[in-house]
Each structure stands twice: as structure tokens, then as C-alpha cells.
Enzyme design. Structure first.
Site, PDB file in Angstrom:
ATOM      1  N   TYR A 127      10.664  60.852 -21.288  1.00 22.27           N
ATOM      2  CA  TYR A 127      11.567  61.722 -22.059  1.00 22.27           C
ATOM      3  C   TYR A 127      11.282  61.491 -23.539  1.00 22.27           C
ATOM      4  O   TYR A 127      12.192  61.343 -24.331  1.00 22.27           O
ATOM      5  CB  TYR A 127      13.013  61.312 -21.695  1.00 22.27           C
ATOM      6  CG  TYR A 127      14.114  62.282 -22.009  1.00 22.27           C
ATOM      7  CD1 TYR A 127      14.087  63.607 -21.578  1.00 22.27           C
ATOM      8  CD2 TYR A 127      15.254  61.861 -22.708  1.00 22.27           C
ATOM      9  CE1 TYR A 127      15.137  64.464 -21.835  1.00 22.27           C
ATOM     10  CE2 TYR A 127      16.304  62.716 -22.973  1.00 22.27           C
ATOM     11  CZ  TYR A 127      16.236  64.027 -22.523  1.00 22.27           C
ATOM     12  OH  TYR A 127      17.287  64.893 -22.765  1.00 22.27           O
ATOM     13  N   HIS A 181      13.153  67.734 -28.051  1.00 23.20           N
ATOM     14  CA  HIS A 181      13.732  68.207 -26.782  1.00 23.20           C
ATOM     15  C   HIS A 181      14.989  67.401 -26.448  1.00 23.20           C
ATOM     16  O   HIS A 181      16.036  67.979 -26.127  1.00 23.20           O
ATOM     17  CB  HIS A 181      12.710  68.068 -25.652  1.00 23.20           C
ATOM     18  CG  HIS A 181      13.288  68.269 -24.279  1.00 23.20           C
ATOM     19  ND1 HIS A 181      13.596  69.512 -23.770  1.00 23.20           N
ATOM     20  CD2 HIS A 181      13.628  67.371 -23.312  1.00 23.20           C
ATOM     21  CE1 HIS A 181      14.101  69.374 -22.553  1.00 23.20           C
ATOM     22  NE2 HIS A 181      14.127  68.097 -22.247  1.00 23.20           N
ATOM     23  N   ARG A 236      26.642  67.031 -26.502  1.00 22.54           N
ATOM     24  CA  ARG A 236      27.277  66.183 -27.513  1.00 22.54           C
ATOM     25  C   ARG A 236      26.832  66.641 -28.898  1.00 22.54           C
ATOM     26  O   ARG A 236      25.947  66.025 -29.513  1.00 22.54           O
ATOM     27  CB  ARG A 236      26.865  64.713 -27.331  1.00 22.54           C
ATOM     28  CG  ARG A 236      27.218  64.102 -25.971  1.00 22.54           C
ATOM     29  CD  ARG A 236      26.626  62.711 -25.810  1.00 22.54           C
ATOM     30  NE  ARG A 236      25.173  62.731 -25.865  1.00 22.54           N
ATOM     31  CZ  ARG A 236      24.379  63.003 -24.802  1.00 22.54           C
ATOM     32  NH1 ARG A 236      24.915  63.228 -23.626  1.00 22.54           N
ATOM     33  NH2 ARG A 236      23.069  63.029 -24.939  1.00 22.54           N
ATOM     34  N   GLU A 257       4.983  69.653 -20.488  1.00 25.76           N
ATOM     35  CA  GLU A 257       4.717  68.230 -20.679  1.00 25.76           C
ATOM     36  C   GLU A 257       3.217  67.968 -20.633  1.00 25.76           C
ATOM     37  O   GLU A 257       2.447  68.782 -20.132  1.00 25.76           O
ATOM     38  CB  GLU A 257       5.395  67.391 -19.574  1.00 25.76           C
ATOM     39  CG  GLU A 257       6.875  67.710 -19.393  1.00 25.76           C
ATOM     40  CD  GLU A 257       7.623  66.670 -18.543  1.00 25.76           C
ATOM     41  OE1 GLU A 257       7.072  65.586 -18.283  1.00 25.76           O
ATOM     42  OE2 GLU A 257       8.765  66.986 -18.154  1.00 25.76           O
ATOM     43  N   ARG A 264      18.269  73.909 -13.312  1.00 25.60           N
ATOM     44  CA  ARG A 264      19.300  73.365 -14.214  1.00 25.60           C
ATOM     45  C   ARG A 264      20.683  73.330 -13.578  1.00 25.60           C
ATOM     46  O   ARG A 264      21.497  72.464 -13.914  1.00 25.60           O
ATOM     47  CB  ARG A 264      19.356  74.185 -15.500  1.00 25.60           C
ATOM     48  CG  ARG A 264      18.066  74.246 -16.284  1.00 25.60           C
ATOM     49  CD  ARG A 264      17.572  72.869 -16.690  1.00 25.60           C
ATOM     50  NE  ARG A 264      16.344  72.967 -17.465  1.00 25.60           N
ATOM     51  CZ  ARG A 264      15.566  71.920 -17.752  1.00 25.60           C
ATOM     52  NH1 ARG A 264      15.882  70.709 -17.321  1.00 25.60           N
ATOM     53  NH2 ARG A 264      14.473  72.086 -18.450  1.00 25.60           N
ATOM     54  N   TYR A 276      23.172  65.086 -11.404  1.00 27.74           N
ATOM     55  CA  TYR A 276      22.409  64.056 -12.125  1.00 27.74           C
ATOM     56  C   TYR A 276      23.196  62.801 -12.455  1.00 27.74           C
ATOM     57  O   TYR A 276      22.593  61.770 -12.768  1.00 27.74           O
ATOM     58  CB  TYR A 276      21.736  64.635 -13.369  1.00 27.74           C
ATOM     59  CG  TYR A 276      22.583  64.663 -14.625  1.00 27.74           C
ATOM     60  CD1 TYR A 276      23.587  65.619 -14.780  1.00 27.74           C
ATOM     61  CD2 TYR A 276      22.372  63.742 -15.639  1.00 27.74           C
ATOM     62  CE1 TYR A 276      24.347  65.641 -15.921  1.00 27.74           C
ATOM     63  CE2 TYR A 276      23.139  63.766 -16.784  1.00 27.74           C
ATOM     64  CZ  TYR A 276      24.116  64.719 -16.930  1.00 27.74           C
ATOM     65  OH  TYR A 276      24.873  64.737 -18.058  1.00 27.74           O
ATOM     66  N   THR A 318       9.476  66.646 -21.771  1.00 30.82           N
ATOM     67  CA  THR A 318       9.286  67.948 -22.408  1.00 30.82           C
ATOM     68  C   THR A 318       8.933  67.788 -23.882  1.00 30.82           C
ATOM     69  O   THR A 318       9.575  67.022 -24.609  1.00 30.82           O
ATOM     70  CB  THR A 318      10.576  68.782 -22.286  1.00 30.82           C
ATOM     71  OG1 THR A 318      10.972  68.785 -20.926  1.00 30.82           O
ATOM     72  CG2 THR A 318      10.355  70.208 -22.740  1.00 30.82           C
TER      73      THR A 318
HETATM   74 MN    MN Z   1      10.653  66.359 -17.353  1.00 27.88          MN
END
Ligand code: MN
Length: 433
Positions: free
Chosen positions: A133, A138, A147, A205, A241, A248, A365
Site C-alpha cells: 500500500y 492513493h 477520515r 500497481e 468495493r 474488511y 495502487t
Molecule cells: Mn491493491
């Protein structure tokens, strides 16, 4: 590799005409891949211009020699890449000679096969796939959606954040994207329902292929990490998503990600990328410096990769009308990555976790800090709130059936020949439910 490495000399040309003058695959690239012809066996090849050179065939003709020769008779690259950069460099130097020197043309040319005539495969048996990540823009863009005042969590600037993905569903470019089913829960709904994802997305990516591995309990020091990376590819971390948002917490991504990951089929080596290395971007004032185990002067000076990235979208309607693909984003990897490839590899093994030859690691990403280079629809449509408009008159917040995403990457710069990665493409098909 030094700047005097003859295999990246911009003056040398190949006798394969299509390799010269802007191809993704000039003499200076020479990426390895695994291909097959109709009903043929899988075997290693190297890309040159519009062709693939059949490596077992030229080995059989007596044109290759090395301790690694038998590894090139395998249907995957794991064994060859496990030998590290030295073997890769030896093969590369010999291929450079064979494909540039006219003396070898009569022997080599019959073993060239048009790339349009072959099927490309995932180049390694992937023992493990992990996804990081490290794209800070991203992470900031996504964090802001949840947030607004505090988009990055406090660990982000200390820890290269990652999770373990699924190796079985990593496929080469062109694999259909079967819309996944799963649990979706609308914000105002009391309970979830099961059905096809309505918020299907992609993630732009880079992938890292591990060459030499490390023993369990033996971390890879940062100064040695680059030597464990055999090469790079494009990677699309397809993401549902709606499934992701519901599933998640508390353990991270699961069914929202593991239905498919697509990769470009060519392993673009560190040697080929040497002319395009840059200093890591300076950390903004107030950011912590990397902890010592993640800090290395050589990596600070040359750990970033000036790889240009582009993503396009076509819909069924656009293709029927003959419209040009819509460019979703253009950007550069070097400005997007808060952590380098070497820092990713060192961190992954820092607790003693063993990486194995053929393991695949995604960077996460890669988005730029401007609106032109956003690496997912989640960011481009701001979580679905601002759909994009297409020349066909259609709009998109997320992917519809028939939509095709194509990722491309290339490197260019003064004093170097442009090299490319080839494509990472996938078209969405209905789940059939
Ligand atoms: Mn990913």
C-alpha cells in the site's frame, strides 16, 4: 549494473527491424516470459520487437551456454530466476549479442515467433502473492473518504503496509474478469444481501517478481534487497468495493480482492530498468526518517523507478462506435511510491518470513498527487459521487459488464532507449447470476 553496461547502450540496434524505433521491446529491454503456441508446450521466450525468441529452441541449436541452461527447458521461470542477477545478466548479454550481430541472424531468425501468434502465461508458479500500500497519494485519497481530517493512519510513515493476497487467482493479461458475487450491504440497509458486485474497480500497481529467496528466519538486509528482485510487471488488483467495505474489518481484504489479479506477462529486469532509476522523493518536513533497517544510502539515491503508467477504458458501446479508448490516468511510479521496492522486500522479510523464487509482490495502487494520475475508479469518481463522462455519452462510477481496462507502462529518458512493459488488460463479463 553500471552506465557502461553494453546491454543498455542506446547506440546498439537489433537486426530485428521491428525492435528499433519505439517498440516496447528494443534490444535494451529483453524481458523474459512464458509462452505457448496452439496445442504447444509452455516454454520461456524473450520479447524482441513484434516477436518472441524461443529460448529452448536456440538452446537446442547450441547457441546458449551456461550452468542455468537446463532451467530454460522448464515451463516456468522460477528455477532460472532463483539463480539471481548473475545468471540473468549472462543470458541477457548473450541474447544481446545474438540479436544484434548479423553473424547469428541465419541461425536465430527461424526461432522467432510473432507475438500475435502465441498465448502468454503467468511467468512463474507463484507460491505466495502479497500486496502492499506504498502509493501515498492513493492511501491519502482513500483515507480522506473515511477520515477527511486525518487520512493517513499513524503507522503509515513507519511501516510499509501490506497484506497477504491469493496466488491461485493471479492470471496473465487477457483473462476475463468474471464479476464477483458477494455480500453487499447498503449504508442504510439493516442486513447485507448476496449478489453480483455493483462497485467493481481496478487498481493500477507494479508487480515485483522475487528471484533469489531467503531462508526462514533470515531477513534480507536493505542493502541486499534489490538483488532479490528479478524484475517488474504491471499488476491490476481488481477490487469489489462494496464487498470490501462490508468485509474488511477487522482482518483486511478477502473476497473483495481474491477473485482475480491480472499481470502483464513480461519480467522487465533490473538491468533493463537501470537507466531509469532516480533518487527516492525527499520526505516532507515533519515526516519521520525510515527506521535503520529500512534505510540505505544507495536505495535513497536510486531506489525510485521513473516508470510511466497509463490506464485506459473502453466500453462495449465505445468499441461498437469505433471510439478511441478513454484515458483514465497518466502518471509516473517514482512520484507515487512512499516506500521503494527494496524497502518492500526488506520489510516483508524483516520478521524472518521467507520469500521464495517466483513470489509476486504488488506495490499497492499508484496514484499521482494530481487528478490526472489516479489509479482507481474509487478515486476518480470520488467513491461514486462524481461519475466520469465518456465520448459515447455514457457515464461510469465503477465498471459495467463489457468494460475493458488496459494498463500500459514504459520508461524513456535522455541517453536511453525507450522500453515498455507490454499490456495488462482485462474485460468484465457477467457473473451469470
Ligand atoms: Mn491493491
Amino acid at each position: 549494473m553500471s552506465a557502461t553496461d553494453p546491454t543498455i547502450d542506446p547506440k546498439t540496434k537489433s537486426w530485428v527491424e521491428s525492435a528499433n524505433g519505439g517498440s516496447d521491446f528494443p534490444l535494451q529491454n529483453l524481458p523474459l516470459g512464458i509462452f505457448s503456441e496452439a496445442k504447444g508446450l509452455r516454454r520461456p521466450g524473450v520479447a524482441i520487437g513484434d516477436y518472441i525468441l524461443d529460448l529452448p529452441a536456440i538452446a537446442e541449436a547450441g547457441l546458449l551456454d551456461g550452468e542455468w541452461l537446463e532451467d530454460l527447458a522448464q515451463p516456468v521461470l522460477n528455477a532460472f530466476l532463483s539463480r539471481g542477477h548473475a545468471a540473468q545478466g549472462e543470458l541477457r548479454a548473450r541474447l544481446h549479442e545474438l540479436l544484434s550481430d548479423e553473424r547469428f541472424r541465419d541461425d536465430v531468425e527461424p526461432q522467432l515467433i510473432g507475438q500475435s501468434e502465441v498465448h502468454m502465461h503467468v511467468p512463474c508458479v507463484i507460491g505466495d502473492y502479497s500486496d502492499f500500500y506504498v502509493g501515498i497519494h492513493h492511501a491519502t485519497n482513500i483515507g480522506k473518504q473515511f477520515r477527511p481530517d486525518n487520512p493517513l493512519l499513524p503507522n503509515y510513515k513507519y511501516v510499509p503496509i501490506g497484506y497477504h493476497g491469493r496466488a491461485s487467482s493471479v492470471r496473465a493479461t487477457g483473462e476475463p474478469v468474471i464479476r464477483p458475487n458477494g455480500q453487499r450491504k447498503a449504508l442504510d440497509a439493516e442486513a447485507p444481501e448476496y449478489g453480483p458486485s455493483r462497485r467493481l474497480d481496478y487498481e493500477l500497481e507494479l508487480g515485483l517478481w522475487i528471484g533469489r529467496g531467503n531462508e526462514l528466519g533470515q531477513p534480507i538486509p536493505i542493502a541486499e534487497a534489490a538483488g532479490h528482485i528479478a524484475g517488474y510487471c504491471l499488476l491490476n488488483d481488481w477490487s469489489a468495493r462494496d464487498l470490501q467495505a462490508w468485509e474488511y474489518q477487522p482482518l483486511g481484504p478477502f473476497l473483495a480482492k481474491n477473485f482475480l489479479t491480472s499481470v502483464s506477462p513480461w519480467v522487465v529486469s533490473a538491468q533493463a530498468l537501470a537507466p531509469f532509476r532516480k533518487a527516492m522523493p525527499g520526505r516532507p518536513a515533519g515526516d519521520p526518517q525510515p527506521l535503520p533497517y529500512l534505510d540505505d544510502p544507495a536505495d535513497r539515491a536510486a531506489g525510485a523507478l521513473a516508470i510511466q503508467l497509463e490506464v485506459t477504458l473502453t466500453t462495449e458501446k465505445m468499441r461498437a462506435a469505433g471510439l478511441a479508448p478513454h484515458i483514465l490516468s497518466r502518471g509516473s511510479a517514482d512520484a507515487a511510491m512512499y516506500w521503494s521496492a527494496a524497502q518492500i522486500v526488506t520489510h516483508h522479510s524483516a520478521n524472518g518470513c521467507n520469500l521464495q523464487p517466483g513470489d509476486l509482490i504488488g506495490t499497492g495502487t499508484l496514484s499521482t498527487d494530481s487528478g490526472d494520475g489516479l489509479g482507481s475508479l474509487m478515486e476518480i469518481s470520488n467513491g461514486g459521487k462524481t461519475p466520469l463522462s465518456l465520448a459515447s455519452g455514457e457515464t461510469r462510477s465503477f465498471l459495467e459488464d463489457g468494460d475493458e481496462i488496459v494498463m500500459r507502462a514504459w520508461c524513456e529518458g535522455d541517453g536511453a532507449v525507450r522500453i515498455g512493459f507490454g499490456e495488462c488488460a482485462g474485460r468484465v463479463v457477467t457473473s451469470g447470476v
